[in-house]
Design a protein around this motif. Structure first.
Motif, PDB file in Angstrom:
ATOM      1  N   GLY A  31       0.636  -1.554   0.286  1.00  0.00           N
ATOM      2  CA  GLY A  31      -0.154   0.121  -0.224  1.00  0.00           C
ATOM      3  C   GLY A  31       0.456   1.043  -0.086  1.00  0.00           C
ATOM      4  O   GLY A  31      -0.100   2.361   0.001  1.00  0.00           O
ATOM      5  N   VAL A  32       1.995   1.333  -0.288  1.00  0.00           N
ATOM      6  CA  VAL A  32       3.146   2.324   0.120  1.00  0.00           C
ATOM      7  C   VAL A  32       3.236   2.674  -1.823  1.00  0.00           C
ATOM      8  O   VAL A  32       3.128   2.365  -2.938  1.00  0.00           O
ATOM      9  CB  VAL A  32       4.642   1.977   0.571  1.00  0.00           C
ATOM     10  CG1 VAL A  32       5.532   3.032  -0.356  1.00  0.00           C
ATOM     11  CG2 VAL A  32       4.339   0.959   1.309  1.00  0.00           C
ATOM     12  N   THR A  33       2.915   4.044  -1.569  1.00  0.00           N
ATOM     13  CA  THR A  33       2.911   5.116  -3.032  1.00  0.00           C
ATOM     14  C   THR A  33       3.238   6.392  -2.804  1.00  0.00           C
ATOM     15  O   THR A  33       3.386   6.288  -3.899  1.00  0.00           O
ATOM     16  CB  THR A  33       1.375   5.474  -3.135  1.00  0.00           C
ATOM     17  OG1 THR A  33       0.844   6.363  -2.033  1.00  0.00           O
ATOM     18  CG2 THR A  33       0.277   4.402  -2.824  1.00  0.00           C
ATOM     19  N   PHE A  64      13.639  -3.103   6.448  1.00  0.00           N
ATOM     20  CA  PHE A  64      13.655  -4.335   5.306  1.00  0.00           C
ATOM     21  C   PHE A  64      12.322  -5.145   5.569  1.00  0.00           C
ATOM     22  O   PHE A  64      11.773  -4.513   5.974  1.00  0.00           O
ATOM     23  CB  PHE A  64      15.263  -5.701   6.435  1.00  0.00           C
ATOM     24  CG  PHE A  64      16.042  -4.670   6.818  1.00  0.00           C
ATOM     25  CD1 PHE A  64      17.141  -3.943   5.941  1.00  0.00           C
ATOM     26  CD2 PHE A  64      16.898  -4.753   7.922  1.00  0.00           C
ATOM     27  CE1 PHE A  64      18.851  -3.512   6.265  1.00  0.00           C
ATOM     28  CE2 PHE A  64      18.374  -4.413   8.684  1.00  0.00           C
ATOM     29  CZ  PHE A  64      18.821  -3.602   7.268  1.00  0.00           C
ATOM     30  N   ASP A  65      12.981  -5.723   4.610  1.00  0.00           N
ATOM     31  CA  ASP A  65      11.192  -6.627   3.223  1.00  0.00           C
ATOM     32  C   ASP A  65      11.536  -7.805   4.271  1.00  0.00           C
ATOM     33  O   ASP A  65      10.333  -7.917   4.359  1.00  0.00           O
ATOM     34  CB  ASP A  65      11.915  -6.632   1.729  1.00  0.00           C
ATOM     35  CG  ASP A  65      13.517  -7.583   2.122  1.00  0.00           C
ATOM     36  OD1 ASP A  65      13.709  -7.925   3.167  1.00  0.00           O
ATOM     37  OD2 ASP A  65      13.548  -7.916   1.069  1.00  0.00           O
ATOM     38  N   SER A  66      11.971  -7.486   5.138  1.00  0.00           N
ATOM     39  CA  SER A  66      12.234  -9.577   5.905  1.00  0.00           C
ATOM     40  C   SER A  66      11.529  -9.094   7.215  1.00  0.00           C
ATOM     41  O   SER A  66      11.042  -9.723   8.459  1.00  0.00           O
ATOM     42  CB  SER A  66      13.205  -9.709   6.350  1.00  0.00           C
ATOM     43  OG  SER A  66      14.186  -9.447   7.275  1.00  0.00           O
ATOM     44  N   ASP A  67      11.096  -7.063   7.984  1.00  0.00           N
ATOM     45  CA  ASP A  67       9.897  -6.964   9.302  1.00  0.00           C
ATOM     46  C   ASP A  67       8.731  -7.043   8.411  1.00  0.00           C
ATOM     47  O   ASP A  67       8.157  -5.852   8.420  1.00  0.00           O
ATOM     48  CB  ASP A  67      11.082  -5.435   9.298  1.00  0.00           C
ATOM     49  CG  ASP A  67      12.135  -5.078   9.928  1.00  0.00           C
ATOM     50  OD1 ASP A  67      12.927  -5.884  10.179  1.00  0.00           O
ATOM     51  OD2 ASP A  67      12.763  -4.358   8.796  1.00  0.00           O
ATOM     52  N   THR A  68       8.492  -8.377   9.431  1.00  0.00           N
ATOM     53  CA  THR A  68       6.959  -8.590   8.860  1.00  0.00           C
ATOM     54  C   THR A  68       5.982  -7.946   9.932  1.00  0.00           C
ATOM     55  O   THR A  68       4.547  -7.553   9.044  1.00  0.00           O
ATOM     56  CB  THR A  68       6.710 -10.352   8.831  1.00  0.00           C
ATOM     57  OG1 THR A  68       8.094 -11.506   8.903  1.00  0.00           O
ATOM     58  CG2 THR A  68       5.726 -11.036   8.694  1.00  0.00           C
ATOM     59  N   SER A  69       6.425  -7.337  10.771  1.00  0.00           N
ATOM     60  CA  SER A  69       5.169  -7.402  12.233  1.00  0.00           C
ATOM     61  C   SER A  69       5.213  -6.275  11.256  1.00  0.00           C
ATOM     62  O   SER A  69       4.165  -5.038  11.172  1.00  0.00           O
ATOM     63  CB  SER A  69       5.347  -7.699  13.412  1.00  0.00           C
ATOM     64  OG  SER A  69       7.096  -6.315  13.851  1.00  0.00           O
ATOM     65  N   TRP A  94       5.509  -4.546   8.655  1.00  0.00           N
ATOM     66  CA  TRP A  94       4.694  -4.197   7.196  1.00  0.00           C
ATOM     67  C   TRP A  94       3.372  -5.304   7.274  1.00  0.00           C
ATOM     68  O   TRP A  94       2.255  -4.115   6.541  1.00  0.00           O
ATOM     69  CB  TRP A  94       5.413  -5.095   6.277  1.00  0.00           C
ATOM     70  CG  TRP A  94       6.789  -4.492   5.704  1.00  0.00           C
ATOM     71  CD1 TRP A  94       8.261  -5.349   5.543  1.00  0.00           C
ATOM     72  CD2 TRP A  94       6.422  -3.454   4.979  1.00  0.00           C
ATOM     73  NE1 TRP A  94       9.087  -4.861   5.399  1.00  0.00           N
ATOM     74  CE2 TRP A  94       8.574  -3.053   4.678  1.00  0.00           C
ATOM     75  CE3 TRP A  94       6.038  -2.763   4.607  1.00  0.00           C
ATOM     76  CZ2 TRP A  94       8.717  -1.876   3.955  1.00  0.00           C
ATOM     77  CZ3 TRP A  94       6.672  -1.496   3.638  1.00  0.00           C
ATOM     78  CH2 TRP A  94       8.127  -1.278   3.494  1.00  0.00           C
ATOM     79  N   LYS A  95       3.032  -5.506   7.707  1.00  0.00           N
ATOM     80  CA  LYS A  95       1.171  -6.079   8.587  1.00  0.00           C
ATOM     81  C   LYS A  95       0.612  -4.720   9.048  1.00  0.00           C
ATOM     82  O   LYS A  95       0.008  -4.321   8.690  1.00  0.00           O
ATOM     83  CB  LYS A  95       1.488  -7.191   8.916  1.00  0.00           C
ATOM     84  CG  LYS A  95       0.472  -7.812   9.989  1.00  0.00           C
ATOM     85  CD  LYS A  95       0.085  -8.584  10.332  1.00  0.00           C
ATOM     86  CE  LYS A  95      -1.363  -9.375  11.306  1.00  0.00           C
ATOM     87  NZ  LYS A  95      -1.003 -10.311  11.846  1.00  0.00           N
ATOM     88  N   LEU A  96       1.492  -4.150  10.036  1.00  0.00           N
ATOM     89  CA  LEU A  96       1.194  -2.762  10.620  1.00  0.00           C
ATOM     90  C   LEU A  96       1.168  -1.980   9.265  1.00  0.00           C
ATOM     91  O   LEU A  96       0.101  -0.897   9.315  1.00  0.00           O
ATOM     92  CB  LEU A  96       2.159  -2.356  11.858  1.00  0.00           C
ATOM     93  CG  LEU A  96       1.564  -0.866  12.626  1.00  0.00           C
ATOM     94  CD1 LEU A  96       0.223  -1.156  13.224  1.00  0.00           C
ATOM     95  CD2 LEU A  96       2.876  -1.012  13.192  1.00  0.00           C
ATOM     96  N   ILE A  97       1.867  -1.794   8.396  1.00  0.00           N
ATOM     97  CA  ILE A  97       1.859  -0.859   7.380  1.00  0.00           C
ATOM     98  C   ILE A  97       0.518  -0.922   6.318  1.00  0.00           C
ATOM     99  O   ILE A  97      -0.308  -0.289   6.194  1.00  0.00           O
ATOM    100  CB  ILE A  97       3.442  -1.049   6.627  1.00  0.00           C
ATOM    101  CG1 ILE A  97       4.344  -0.009   7.614  1.00  0.00           C
ATOM    102  CG2 ILE A  97       2.915   0.016   5.849  1.00  0.00           C
ATOM    103  CD1 ILE A  97       5.669  -0.322   7.203  1.00  0.00           C
ATOM    104  N   LYS A  98       0.529  -2.264   6.224  1.00  0.00           N
ATOM    105  CA  LYS A  98      -0.624  -2.480   5.174  1.00  0.00           C
ATOM    106  C   LYS A  98      -1.450  -1.890   5.930  1.00  0.00           C
ATOM    107  O   LYS A  98      -2.579  -1.780   5.239  1.00  0.00           O
ATOM    108  CB  LYS A  98      -0.512  -3.858   4.314  1.00  0.00           C
ATOM    109  CG  LYS A  98      -1.050  -4.390   3.906  1.00  0.00           C
ATOM    110  CD  LYS A  98      -0.880  -5.651   3.072  1.00  0.00           C
ATOM    111  CE  LYS A  98      -1.900  -6.045   1.268  1.00  0.00           C
ATOM    112  NZ  LYS A  98      -3.254  -5.493   1.550  1.00  0.00           N
ATOM    113  N   SER A  99      -1.788  -2.891   7.104  1.00  0.00           N
ATOM    114  CA  SER A  99      -3.211  -2.425   7.781  1.00  0.00           C
ATOM    115  C   SER A  99      -3.589  -0.765   7.806  1.00  0.00           C
ATOM    116  O   SER A  99      -4.806  -0.951   7.652  1.00  0.00           O
ATOM    117  CB  SER A  99      -3.283  -2.827   9.630  1.00  0.00           C
ATOM    118  OG  SER A  99      -2.576  -2.518  10.103  1.00  0.00           O
ATOM    119  N   PHE A 100      -2.339   0.389   7.882  1.00  0.00           N
ATOM    120  CA  PHE A 100      -3.250   1.570   7.853  1.00  0.00           C
ATOM    121  C   PHE A 100      -3.075   1.897   6.040  1.00  0.00           C
ATOM    122  O   PHE A 100      -4.542   3.180   6.245  1.00  0.00           O
ATOM    123  CB  PHE A 100      -2.307   2.572   8.852  1.00  0.00           C
ATOM    124  CG  PHE A 100      -2.378   2.228   9.711  1.00  0.00           C
ATOM    125  CD1 PHE A 100      -3.141   3.284  10.508  1.00  0.00           C
ATOM    126  CD2 PHE A 100      -1.994   1.144  11.086  1.00  0.00           C
ATOM    127  CE1 PHE A 100      -3.279   3.336  12.080  1.00  0.00           C
ATOM    128  CE2 PHE A 100      -1.786   1.720  12.320  1.00  0.00           C
ATOM    129  CZ  PHE A 100      -2.741   2.345  13.005  1.00  0.00           C
TER     130      PHE A 100
END
Length: 438
Positions: free
Chosen positions: A80-82, A416-421, A423-429
């Motif tokens: 969701g990053v634009t 990093f792209d491996s920071d799963t938690s 990225w999950k937070l980022i996408k939720s917002f």
């Protein structure tokens, strides 16, 4: 002089202040009062700093670099990053302030440009356009890691070669950098590089930069500060004259200064308000650095994260008030926090960082829900597929670029792209704030 400057600012605001940027072209990000508009709708976003993005597709292994750009843009878009904040060009070569600077340089020697370096930025912008993403391009740097203002001062004999290479004290760095705003040839050199960038025609798309909607905004520099009180009057004049110069050449794009906020104006809210009230300046920026500003002590970030959050919320609120007065959007365009235990390893946890990021994202979400002034945020900084070298603290030529610039420990603030938690937070917002991915 002070009265003349104030009158000049007032005239600028009266003459141009009611304008709405790019209102008739839906391709470009525009501004209508305190909101960005994109594709005819209010534009709110979660973005990242990707300062090195324009440098990946050049060099000895451009094939690998281009592949990295494509994969990282795909990854960001899937979350969701634009919006990406990117360095447009760097200056000089060799040690600066005792550390390596990034390479390669757009202007390695005084007045000698390497336009081929911009092919990397061409590629990045062309790939971003394919993914409906936009970039904020900053045009120079207050800090040493890309050459910036210190390099212009050195080229024009305002600071010596030995001073340039040696490690300066904080006071020495402030004294030297503040000279930029009274150095006419330095400012002329800066504008020559700016015009080179702005006059660029993308070699991949054939589209001039000034007609490219994948560029959201020009930014005068990364964190330009007056540095000393004696430089404030010239600092204000430089912002107004440079912003007006850029706007005269490009009617399509937004423009902003690139400040940290009140902290970057020696804690003067009045100065921050005054420079952002200028008519050519379309929006406000805020950077938040809890570590650098000593909002926590030592390496135990987790036990102090509540204090970091409290102070960050207060800092944001002060700037929201000013943005509301000016009726202009505001972007929290740099914010970062070390990993748990102040570790540089991508394998370490990000519990405190996630809690901190959630605070920033929540402020953007609330603003989105109420059509308020906080238009977006850019995390500092995206490290993508790169990883720190074991046993090596700082960047060396030939290393992969990541979110931490050369003068900082590699892995300090990189996401990093491996920071799963995270990225999950980022996408939720982002799913709430940003336009949905087709």
């Amino acid at each position: 002089m002070k009265n003349k400057v104030s009158i000049f600012l007032l005239i600028s605001i009266i003459v141009m202040g009611g304008a709405t940027s790019n209102a008739n072209d839906k391709e470009f990000v525009s501004r209508k009062d305190q909101q960005f508009i994109r594709h005819g709708k209010p534009y709110y976003f979660i973005g990242v700093n990707y300062w090195y993005g324009g440098m990946l597709a050049i060099g000895k292994d451009s094939v690998r670099g281009k592949e990295r750009v494509r994969k990282e843009l795909d990854f960001l878009r899937s979350k969701g990053v634009t919006n990406l904040r990117v360095l447009a060009g760097s200056e000089g070569r060799g040690l600066v302030n005792g550390v390596e600077r990034l390479k390669p340089s757009l202007q390695p020697a005084h007045g000698q440009f390497e336009p081929e370096i911009l092919r990397g930025l061409d590629f990045l912008l062309s790939e971003m356009a394919r993914r409906d993403m936009v970039a904020v391009l900053y045009l120079s740097n207050n800090w040493e890691w890309s050459g910036g203002f210190l390099q212009y001062l050195n080229w024009n004999k305002r600071i010596s070669d030995s001073t340039m290479k040696s490690k300066m004290s904080w006071d020495g760095l402030r004294d030297n950098t503040s000279l930029f705003y009274s150095c006419e040839p330095c400012m002329e050199d800066y504008l020559r590089q700016v015009e080179l960038i702005m006059s660029r025609v993308n070699t991949y798309t054939g589209r001039p930069y000034v007609e490219d909607p994948s560029i959201m905004a020009w930014q005068l520099a990364n964190e330009p500060r007056p540095m000393r009180a004696a430089a404030v009057a010239n600092y204000k004049k430089w912002i107004l004259s440079t912003a007006a110069h850029i706007k005269a050449k490009d009617k399509n794009h937004l423009l902003t200064i690139g400040t940290e906020g009140i902290m970057g104006t020696d804690e003067s809210a009045d100065l921050f308000r005054e420079v952002h009230a200028l008519a050519p300046v379309d929006y406000l920026t805020v950077h938040i650095w809890p570590k650098n500003w000593q909002w926590f002590k030592g390496t135990d970030v987790n036990s102090q994260v509540d204090e970091v959050i409290r102070r960050s919320e207060e800092y944001i609120a002060r700037h929201v008030s000013i943005a509301g007065e000016l009726r202009k959007p505001m972007v929290i365009e740099e914010f970062g926090l070390p990993r748990d235990g102040h570790s540089f390893s991508p394998k370490s946890k990000t519990t405190a960082r996630d809690a901190y990021f959630e605070t920033i994202f929540s402020a953007v979400r609330k603003s989105h829900q109420t059509n308020d002034v906080i238009a977006g945020c850019n995390i500092w900084s995206f490290g993508g597929r790169a990883r720190p070298r074991k046993g090596q603290l700082f960047w060396r030529e030939g290393d992969d670029f990541m979110g931490d610039p050369p003068q900082e420990e590699q892995g300090l603030n990189s996401l990093f792209d491996s920071d799963t938690s995270t990225w999950k937070l980022i996408k939720s917002f982002a799913d709430i704030i940003s336009p949905k991915i087709p």
